[in-house]
Design an enzyme around this catalytic site. Structure first.
Site, PDB file in Angstrom:
ATOM      1  N   ARG A 156       0.820  -1.214   0.000  1.00 57.34           N
ATOM      2  CA  ARG A 156       0.000   0.000   0.000  1.00 57.34           C
ATOM      3  C   ARG A 156       0.854   1.265   0.000  1.00 57.34           C
ATOM      4  O   ARG A 156       0.441   2.289  -0.557  1.00 57.34           O
ATOM      5  CB  ARG A 156      -0.949  -0.020   1.191  1.00 57.34           C
ATOM      6  CG  ARG A 156      -2.051  -1.020   0.971  1.00 57.34           C
ATOM      7  CD  ARG A 156      -3.107  -0.970   2.029  1.00 57.34           C
ATOM      8  NE  ARG A 156      -4.324  -1.584   1.517  1.00 57.34           N
ATOM      9  CZ  ARG A 156      -5.304  -2.065   2.276  1.00 57.34           C
ATOM     10  NH1 ARG A 156      -5.205  -2.003   3.585  1.00 57.34           N
ATOM     11  NH2 ARG A 156      -6.368  -2.588   1.728  1.00 57.34           N
ATOM     12  N   LYS A 189     -19.787 -16.344   1.849  1.00 58.22           N
ATOM     13  CA  LYS A 189     -21.248 -16.352   1.942  1.00 58.22           C
ATOM     14  C   LYS A 189     -21.965 -15.695   0.765  1.00 58.22           C
ATOM     15  O   LYS A 189     -21.499 -14.715   0.212  1.00 58.22           O
ATOM     16  CB  LYS A 189     -21.647 -15.582   3.202  1.00 58.22           C
ATOM     17  CG  LYS A 189     -21.176 -16.233   4.470  1.00 58.22           C
ATOM     18  CD  LYS A 189     -21.984 -15.651   5.600  1.00 58.22           C
ATOM     19  CE  LYS A 189     -21.204 -15.516   6.879  1.00 58.22           C
ATOM     20  NZ  LYS A 189     -21.590 -14.287   7.571  1.00 58.22           N
ATOM     21  N   GLY A 194     -10.812  -8.507  -1.024  1.00 58.97           N
ATOM     22  CA  GLY A 194      -9.665  -8.561  -0.120  1.00 58.97           C
ATOM     23  C   GLY A 194      -9.026  -9.929  -0.058  1.00 58.97           C
ATOM     24  O   GLY A 194      -7.820 -10.091  -0.276  1.00 58.97           O
ATOM     25  N   GLY A 244     -13.411  -4.042   0.304  1.00 55.79           N
ATOM     26  CA  GLY A 244     -14.796  -3.586   0.455  1.00 55.79           C
ATOM     27  C   GLY A 244     -15.185  -2.569  -0.608  1.00 55.79           C
ATOM     28  O   GLY A 244     -16.289  -2.599  -1.148  1.00 55.79           O
TER      29      GLY A 244
HETATM   30  P1  ADP Z   1     -13.263 -11.625  -0.623  1.00 56.30           P
HETATM   31  O1  ADP Z   1     -12.587 -10.967   0.564  1.00 56.30           O
HETATM   32  O2  ADP Z   1     -12.309 -11.904  -1.735  1.00 56.30           O
HETATM   33  O3  ADP Z   1     -14.466 -10.851  -1.065  1.00 56.30           O
HETATM   34  P2  ADP Z   1     -14.759 -13.402   1.098  1.00 56.30           P
HETATM   35  O4  ADP Z   1     -14.399 -12.554   2.277  1.00 56.30           O
HETATM   36  O5  ADP Z   1     -16.154 -13.388   0.639  1.00 56.30           O
HETATM   37  O6  ADP Z   1     -13.767 -13.073  -0.145  1.00 56.30           O
HETATM   38  O7  ADP Z   1     -14.431 -14.927   1.427  1.00 56.30           O
HETATM   39  C1  ADP Z   1     -13.150 -15.398   1.715  1.00 56.30           C
HETATM   40  C2  ADP Z   1     -13.206 -16.592   2.630  1.00 56.30           C
HETATM   41  O8  ADP Z   1     -14.104 -17.590   2.143  1.00 56.30           O
HETATM   42  C3  ADP Z   1     -11.864 -17.267   2.764  1.00 56.30           C
HETATM   43  O9  ADP Z   1     -11.361 -17.036   4.064  1.00 56.30           O
HETATM   44  C4  ADP Z   1     -12.151 -18.737   2.497  1.00 56.30           C
HETATM   45  O10 ADP Z   1     -11.516 -19.597   3.422  1.00 56.30           O
HETATM   46  C5  ADP Z   1     -13.637 -18.826   2.646  1.00 56.30           C
HETATM   47  N1  ADP Z   1     -14.202 -19.954   1.887  1.00 56.30           N
HETATM   48  C6  ADP Z   1     -14.035 -20.243   0.593  1.00 56.30           C
HETATM   49  N2  ADP Z   1     -14.642 -21.372   0.250  1.00 56.30           N
HETATM   50  C7  ADP Z   1     -15.228 -21.858   1.363  1.00 56.30           C
HETATM   51  C8  ADP Z   1     -16.014 -23.019   1.659  1.00 56.30           C
HETATM   52  N3  ADP Z   1     -16.309 -23.927   0.715  1.00 56.30           N
HETATM   53  N4  ADP Z   1     -16.448 -23.184   2.926  1.00 56.30           N
HETATM   54  C9  ADP Z   1     -16.133 -22.278   3.875  1.00 56.30           C
HETATM   55  N5  ADP Z   1     -15.413 -21.164   3.666  1.00 56.30           N
HETATM   56  C10 ADP Z   1     -14.952 -20.950   2.421  1.00 56.30           C
HETATM   57 MG    MG Z   2     -13.130 -10.933   2.652  1.00 53.88          MG
END
Ligand code: ADP
Ligand code: MG
Length: 396
Positions: A36, A202, A353, A376
């Site tokens: 960063r 989720k 992230g 975010g």
């Molecule tokens: P981003 O930050 O890229 O938007 P998220 O915060 O939505 O992504 O999700 C990231 C998390 O989702 C990771 O920590 C990962 O371990 C978890 N994850 C991915 N696949 C699964 C799964 N099948 N079951 C539970 N957790 C999961």
């Molecule tokens: Mg995340």
């Protein structure tokens, strides 16, 4: 959405207030990743070369107690920045008052000063995070113009971004400009086919993104934890997998709306426990056992995704395909990174992230056209929302 940029201003002899994103990860007071800081350099150097005086603001972490004042000081950032710029960076260990004001007054053209963590103001009634009117006005009074280059906080309305903008000529820096260019172009004016890859934990975190991308993308590949809710909505048993029961109806309606635009996993890596040491096996999506949870997409799914990705001209990726933090469940994410790395004539963008962390940790950082610096903020951008930190800037 044409916003004025730093290039639209005459900066010579001006005191230029810059909101940067120096929210770096720290361990025992040491910076563990200074990406960063590096990302802020083009804007800072531009001001130096144009003969301006640079006054930098940033938050660092969340400030809740007196102890945070010790551990969340920006001093280590000042030191690292000084090394990178190869010149002194004056650090003032306060966010307001006479010491700060006279240090800024004494600043000469081409000199750089860093103000202490803006969230130190949060100890006193969350003044920074609640965009306290008087605080934004006070900070604005310290300079002549304002440059916002903190994309990571652009989805928040804080005193140090939106607040200051309201009282000074306010423009974007190079980093924000780059983020808007890449993310904006990808969703508003993409080279097609546009393929979105959505994963992560989720469905509920990403409903608006899915809905917004359903309208814009040609295909949406769904993996990660959120895929389980869709599999369940299709009628499969998903055992102990992460499923959001209250989102099943929504998943069903998205499936109906999306039809063959949505591509779901056909197999998964299923484990008995949420642990890298757990027993695990590849299962067809219809054969997940009652005591198992799906923690990654399987090899047939990877093939299916590759087939779609090989023709893509623009790819937007948000959310890992599995629990990439555990090596046994990282293959899906690794394989998707590999298929993206192979694309020669496509724009590949990561907004998210954990997805950005995954790509970096797995060694694919150089293979993407653009990895957004704001988790975010990029998510909200992909949702089609207007980000307050950008909205507050002057139009061109
Ligand atoms: P981003 O930050 O890229 O938007 P998220 O915060 O939505 O992504 O999700 C990231 C998390 O989702 C990771 O920590 C990962 O371990 C978890 N994850 C991915 N696949 C699964 C799964 N099948 N079951 C539970 N957790 C999961
Ligand atoms: Mg995340």
């Amino acid at each position: 959405m044409m916003k004025a940029t730093i290039k639209d201003l005459d900066l010579k002899g001006k005191t230029v207030l810059v909101r940067a994103d120096f929210n770096v990860p720290l361990e025992d007071g040491k910076i563990t990743n200074d990406k960063r800081i590096t990302a802020a350099l083009p804007t800072i150097k531009y001001i130096i070369n144009a003969g301006g005086k640079v006054v930098l603001f940033s938050h660092l972490g969340r400030v809740k107690t007196e102890e945070d004042l010790e551990t969340l000081s920006l001093l280590p950032v000042g030191n690292r920045l000084s090394e990178k710029l190869d010149q002194d960076v004056y650090f003032v260990n306060t966010t307001k008052g006479e010491e700060l004001e006279s240090a800024i007054e004494d600043l000469k053209n081409r000199e750089v000063l860093l103000v202490e963590n803006t969230r130190f103001e949060d100890l006193d009634g969350k003044k920074e995070s609640k965009n306290d009117e008087a605080l934004g006005k006070y900070w604005a009074s310290l300079g002549d113009v304002f440059v916002n280059d903190a994309f990571g906080t652009a989805h928040r309305s804080h005193a140090s971004n939106v607040g200051i903008s309201e009282h000074l000529p306010a423009v974007s820096g190079f980093l924000i400009e780059k983020e808007i260019d890449f993310l904006g172009e990808a969703v508003l004016n993409p080279k097609r086919p546009l393929v979105a890859i959505l994963g992560g934990a989720k469905v509920s975190d990403k409903i608006t993104v899915i809905e917004s991308l359903l309208e814009k993308a040609d295909k949406i590949l769904i993996g990660g934890g959120m895929a389980n809710t869709f599999l369940r909505a299709q009628g499969y048993d998903t055992g102990k997998s992460l499923v959001e029961e209250d989102k099943l109806d929504l998943a069903k309606s998205l499936l109906e709306k999306g039809k063959d635009k949505l591509v779901l996993p056909v197999d998964v890596v299923a484990a008995k426990e949420f642990s890298n040491d757990s027993e695990h096996a590849v299962r067809d999506a219809s054969e997940i056992e009652a005591d198992e949870m799906a923690l990654d997409v399987g090899p047939k799914t990877v093939e299916l995704f590759e087939e779609v990705l090989k023709d893509a001209k623009t790819v937007v990726w948000n959310g890992p395909m599995g629990v990439f933090e555990m090596s046994n469940f990282a293959q899906g994410t690794i394989k998707v990174c590999e298929s993206l790395a192979k694309l020669e004539d496509a724009i590949t963008i990561i907004g998210g992230g954990d997805s950005a962390t995954a790509a970096e940790q797995l060694g694919f950082e150089e293979d993407f056209t653009h990895i957004s610096t704001g988790g975010g903020a990029s998510l909200e951008f992909l949702e089609g929302k207007e980000l307050p930190g950008i909205k507050a800037l002057n139009d061109k």
